[in-house]
Design a protein around this motif. Structure first.
Motif, PDB file in Angstrom:
ATOM      1  N   PRO A  77       1.748   9.903   7.124  1.00  0.00           N
ATOM      2  CA  PRO A  77       1.101  10.779   8.091  1.00  0.00           C
ATOM      3  C   PRO A  77       1.961  11.065   9.326  1.00  0.00           C
ATOM      4  O   PRO A  77       1.651  11.951  10.103  1.00  0.00           O
ATOM      5  N   ILE A  78       3.043  10.327   9.496  1.00  0.00           N
ATOM      6  CA  ILE A  78       3.883  10.512  10.679  1.00  0.00           C
ATOM      7  C   ILE A  78       4.853  11.677  10.490  1.00  0.00           C
ATOM      8  O   ILE A  78       4.930  12.577  11.310  1.00  0.00           O
ATOM      9  N   CYS A  79       5.586  11.674   9.381  1.00  0.00           N
ATOM     10  CA  CYS A  79       6.565  12.737   9.165  1.00  0.00           C
ATOM     11  C   CYS A  79       5.981  13.905   8.375  1.00  0.00           C
ATOM     12  O   CYS A  79       6.546  14.992   8.368  1.00  0.00           O
ATOM     13  N   GLY A  80       4.868  13.678   7.683  1.00  0.00           N
ATOM     14  CA  GLY A  80       4.263  14.748   6.900  1.00  0.00           C
ATOM     15  C   GLY A  80       4.961  14.978   5.582  1.00  0.00           C
ATOM     16  O   GLY A  80       4.590  15.861   4.825  1.00  0.00           O
ATOM     17  N   ASP A  81       5.990  14.199   5.294  1.00  0.00           N
ATOM     18  CA  ASP A  81       6.712  14.359   4.043  1.00  0.00           C
ATOM     19  C   ASP A  81       5.804  14.047   2.863  1.00  0.00           C
ATOM     20  O   ASP A  81       4.946  13.185   2.951  1.00  0.00           O
ATOM     21  N   SER A  82       5.959  14.757   1.820  1.00  0.00           N
ATOM     22  CA  SER A  82       5.238  14.625   0.556  1.00  0.00           C
ATOM     23  C   SER A  82       3.805  15.127   0.635  1.00  0.00           C
ATOM     24  O   SER A  82       3.039  14.936  -0.280  1.00  0.00           O
ATOM     25  N   HIS A  83       3.432  15.787   1.728  1.00  0.00           N
ATOM     26  CA  HIS A  83       2.088  16.363   1.795  1.00  0.00           C
ATOM     27  C   HIS A  83       1.979  17.614   0.925  1.00  0.00           C
ATOM     28  O   HIS A  83       0.895  18.021   0.563  1.00  0.00           O
ATOM     29  N   LYS A  84       3.109  18.228   0.600  1.00  0.00           N
ATOM     30  CA  LYS A  84       3.088  19.434  -0.219  1.00  0.00           C
ATOM     31  C   LYS A  84       3.137  19.119  -1.707  1.00  0.00           C
ATOM     32  O   LYS A  84       2.689  19.897  -2.510  1.00  0.00           O
ATOM     33  N   ARG A  85       3.687  17.973  -2.058  1.00  0.00           N
ATOM     34  CA  ARG A  85       3.810  17.585  -3.466  1.00  0.00           C
ATOM     35  C   ARG A  85       2.795  16.497  -3.767  1.00  0.00           C
ATOM     36  O   ARG A  85       2.712  15.492  -3.062  1.00  0.00           O
ATOM     37  N   ARG A  86       2.039  16.681  -4.820  1.00  0.00           N
ATOM     38  CA  ARG A  86       0.966  15.755  -5.151  1.00  0.00           C
ATOM     39  C   ARG A  86       1.457  14.370  -5.556  1.00  0.00           C
ATOM     40  O   ARG A  86       0.906  13.365  -5.147  1.00  0.00           O
ATOM     41  N   ALA A  87       2.458  14.297  -6.390  1.00  0.00           N
ATOM     42  CA  ALA A  87       2.847  13.023  -6.982  1.00  0.00           C
ATOM     43  C   ALA A  87       3.715  12.163  -6.068  1.00  0.00           C
ATOM     44  O   ALA A  87       3.824  10.971  -6.277  1.00  0.00           O
ATOM     45  N   LEU A  88       4.336  12.738  -5.071  1.00  0.00           N
ATOM     46  CA  LEU A  88       5.309  12.022  -4.262  1.00  0.00           C
ATOM     47  C   LEU A  88       4.643  11.368  -3.052  1.00  0.00           C
ATOM     48  O   LEU A  88       4.111  12.046  -2.189  1.00  0.00           O
ATOM     49  N   LYS A  89       4.675  10.059  -3.003  1.00  0.00           N
ATOM     50  CA  LYS A  89       4.161   9.308  -1.853  1.00  0.00           C
ATOM     51  C   LYS A  89       5.272   8.393  -1.382  1.00  0.00           C
ATOM     52  O   LYS A  89       5.665   7.474  -2.082  1.00  0.00           O
ATOM     53  N   ARG A  90       5.777   8.646  -0.185  1.00  0.00           N
ATOM     54  CA  ARG A  90       6.953   7.913   0.289  1.00  0.00           C
ATOM     55  C   ARG A  90       6.642   6.836   1.316  1.00  0.00           C
ATOM     56  O   ARG A  90       7.531   6.116   1.729  1.00  0.00           O
ATOM     57  N   GLY A  91       5.424   6.723   1.796  1.00  0.00           N
ATOM     58  CA  GLY A  91       5.087   5.713   2.791  1.00  0.00           C
ATOM     59  C   GLY A  91       4.604   4.426   2.140  1.00  0.00           C
ATOM     60  O   GLY A  91       3.838   4.460   1.179  1.00  0.00           O
ATOM     61  N   LEU A 140       0.869  -1.175   0.000  1.00  0.00           N
ATOM     62  CA  LEU A 140       0.000   0.000   0.000  1.00  0.00           C
ATOM     63  C   LEU A 140       0.902   1.219   0.000  1.00  0.00           C
ATOM     64  O   LEU A 140       1.866   1.281   0.761  1.00  0.00           O
ATOM     65  N   ASN A 141       0.593   2.202  -0.819  1.00  0.00           N
ATOM     66  CA  ASN A 141       1.404   3.409  -0.937  1.00  0.00           C
ATOM     67  C   ASN A 141       0.585   4.604  -0.468  1.00  0.00           C
ATOM     68  O   ASN A 141      -0.600   4.699  -0.767  1.00  0.00           O
ATOM     69  N   PHE A 142       1.221   5.519   0.286  1.00  0.00           N
ATOM     70  CA  PHE A 142       0.511   6.673   0.834  1.00  0.00           C
ATOM     71  C   PHE A 142       1.489   7.772   1.199  1.00  0.00           C
ATOM     72  O   PHE A 142       2.694   7.555   1.290  1.00  0.00           O
ATOM     73  N   LYS A 143       0.958   8.959   1.398  1.00  0.00           N
ATOM     74  CA  LYS A 143       1.753  10.063   1.936  1.00  0.00           C
ATOM     75  C   LYS A 143       1.875   9.817   3.435  1.00  0.00           C
ATOM     76  O   LYS A 143       0.882   9.652   4.127  1.00  0.00           O
TER      77      LYS A 143
END
Length: 99
Positions: free
Chosen positions: A33-47, A28-31
């Motif tokens: 929610p713990i570090c908040g990383d990639s919440h500003k960029r639409r295409a980038l999901k690091r979780g 499963l891929n997601f932005k």
């Protein structure tokens, strides 16, 4: 251990607690929610939630998930509940679907 697979119920909880989850094969891929990383960029999901192992990994170097963590720890952090409460909820869900 439990006589049933808790991973499926953990997957359901990930879908409930984390917005924008997409399934990609056995992950499963997601932005994150713990570090908040990639919440500003639409295409980038690091979780990533790895279904086979029930573990979570975030590709952001500053995230606590960067070294990996169990799905239970991840759900506890995201939900604000203890691991015991998460386990209890998962067992209740599994019991409500069994006959």
């Amino acid at each position: 251990m439990f006589g049933f697979d808790l991973n499926q119920y953990m997957i359901d909880m990930v879908y409930e607690l984390v917005p924008g989850v997409k399934r990609n094969g056995d992950k499963l891929n997601f932005k994150c929610p713990i570090c908040g990383d990639s919440h500003k960029r639409r295409a980038l999901k690091r979780g990533w939630f790895y279904i086979k192992t029930g573990s979570v990994f975030c590709w952001n170097a500053g995230c606590p998930c960067n070294n990996g963590m169990s799905g239970l720890q991840f759900l506890a952090l995201v939900s604000g509940k203890s691991i015991y409460e998460i386990k209890t909820e998962l067992i209740k869900r599994a019991g409500s679907f069994s006959t």
